[in-house]
Design an enzyme around this catalytic site. Structure first.
Site, short mmCIF file in Angstrom:
data_model
loop_
_atom_site.label_atom_id
_atom_site.label_comp_id
_atom_site.label_asym_id
_atom_site.label_seq_id
_atom_site.Cartn_x
_atom_site.Cartn_y
_atom_site.Cartn_z
N SER A 340 -4.00 -4.45 -4.90
CA SER A 340 -3.00 -5.20 -4.15
C SER A 340 -1.73 -4.40 -3.89
CB SER A 340 -2.71 -6.50 -4.91
OG SER A 340 -2.15 -7.47 -4.06
N ASP A 351 -0.54 8.35 2.78
CA ASP A 351 -0.48 8.49 4.23
C ASP A 351 0.75 9.26 4.69
OD1 ASP A 351 -2.82 7.12 4.50
OD2 ASP A 351 -2.00 5.46 5.67
N LYS A 365 -8.06 -4.87 -2.68
CA LYS A 365 -7.51 -6.21 -2.47
C LYS A 365 -6.32 -6.07 -1.52
CE LYS A 365 -5.42 -10.26 -3.33
NZ LYS A 365 -4.14 -10.69 -2.74
#
Length: 427
Positions: A340, A351, A365
């Site tokens: 999560s 990224d 999740k």
């Protein structure tokens, strides 16, 4: 989603107001069972529906360590009413939402307190003993059924600490209930005074719990009085002169600022950082964004859809200033228990090229939950959308793939330090 959501990384105020408890559903696994702070090590990498699960609230799965996979949740509202269910349970039963959860007013208050950094318990973390340790116990182990449950950590100054309980003690019973072979979540529920088959609200502070333990073959009996304890979501350890490990166990209130403060005061200006997110089941998204802000000089952290409306979260520059936040080399440790909001953070740093991610693929999740208070005081938490990383990767059902896949806790740490030494050499 339009590409501009991912390409526009201009620093701006993040739209966090509606996301205060976006990932509370996953954290509820820890809150409902006491798995926050010092009470148990219960937020691991077990997938929903496995035999290691207990239950949480009365909803469908909300995490990886305490769920009944929806089997006991009434799907017919009339059945729910006949069972005396509250409105939240009826709402959840209608939704068919895998990540939804229903809470009574008391259970949700317990969750709120956990997100604020407190819980009721006795201050011990428990774990299931590894095979080698269990084999060494010989006859003592064979007297039980299934894996032994041992004390993993004892919080300093807690009721368990004052009673002389130590890490390594084997826990036999809690208030007369045998714990050998039970899921860790069920054991923690007993420690907190809730139903081990459906952990919910804890017993009140001041209530007693009697533990039977063994240490070096000697039987011990200790009666402890439960207290309200504060959690320790962030722990900092200097591994050597050049490397500092920052372990974030959950994203409760203030955890992001604790990471920022650790970077300001406890990490050498040119020192490397191991950001350990293993076993972190999530929490408050704004705290994950604040943590990302400690490592990023502004820019995009994640995008998410809210009932079809696309929104973005941005890192904030440190209002107290300080050294260049993007100067220090960073390695992020993850595993199957990284979930999560923790996945949001790991994906953002990966990224943005800010960190190398080491470990095993994360849980996956990536859905967004929002609480919906009901007229009877209960709360239904339902999925409203999903989030993506800055490059547009979806996390739900996929997780974050590490840059360097490594299995095993010890090996992950060793490889992470090796990678970090290489980053330090280039910085």
């Amino acid at each position: 989603m339009p590409g501009s959501w991912f390409l526009d990384t201009r620093p701006r105020r993040s739209r966090r107001g509606a996301l205060t408890v976006v990932f509370a559903g996953v954290l509820a696994t820890g809150a409902a069972t006491g798995a926050l702070g010092g009470e148990p090590t219960a937020l691991g990498s077990v997938a929903p529906g496995s035999a290691a699960h207990g239950g949480t609230g009365r909803g469908a799965p909300v995490g990886d360590a305490a769920t009944d996979d929806g089997k006991n949740t009434p799907r017919d509202p009339r059945e729910a009413r006949a069972r005396g269910a509250d409105l939240a349970e009826i709402t959840v039963s209608r939704s068919g939402d895998r990540w939804s959860a229903a809470y009574t007013a008391r259970e949700y208050e317990g969750l709120r307190q956990a997100l604020d950094g407190s819980y009721v318990g006795v201050g011990i973390s428990v774990r299931q003993a590894r095979a080698a340790a269990r084999n060494a116990e010989g006859a003592a182990r064979r007297a039980g059924h299934g894996p032994a449950v041992t004390v993993d950590r004892v919080r300093s100054g807690s009721p368990a600490d004052r009673a002389g309980i130590r890490a390594g003690d084997r826990l036999r019973t809690v208030d007369g209930h045998k714990v050998t072979g039970r899921p860790v979540t069920a054991v923690v529920a007993l420690l907190r005074g809730s139903d081990p088959d459906a952990p919910g609200g804890a017993a009140a502070p001041g209530t007693d719990v009697t533990l039977r333990l063994t240490r070096d073959g000697k039987a011990l009996v200790r009666t402890l009085r439960r207290e309200r304890l504060s959690t320790e979501p962030v722990r900092v350890q200097r591994l050597d002169d050049e490397v500092t490990c920052i372990k974030v166990g959950s994203f409760t209130h203030g955890s992001g600022e604790q990471v920022r403060e650790a970077l300001r005061s406890r990490v050498p200006e040119d020192g490397g950082i191991l950001l350990d997110l293993r076993g972190n089941a999530g929490g408050l998204v704004e705290e994950a964004v604040t943590t990302a802000s400690a490592f990023l000089d502004g820019g995009l952290v994640a995008t998410y859809d809210d009932h079809g409306t696309q929104r973005a979260l941005y890192a904030d520059r440190d209002p107290r200033g300080g050294s260049d936040v993007e100067r220090r080399p960073v390695v992020v440790l993850v595993d199957g228990g990284t979930m999560s909001a923790a996945e949001l953070l790991a994906g953002a740093l990966q990224d943005r090229g800010r960190a190398v991610v080491v470990g095993s693929r994360t849980f996956g999740k990536g859905s967004v939950q929002m609480p919906r208070p009901q007229s009877d005081g209960s709360v239904a938490e339902l999925t409203v959308g999903h989030y993506s990383t800055p490059s547009g990767r979806h996390v739900e059902g996929r997780g974050i793939a590490p840059d360097l896949p490594v299995s095993g806790t010890g090996e992950s740490l060793a490889r992470a330090r090796k990678v970090l030494s290489g980053l330090e050499a280039r910085s």
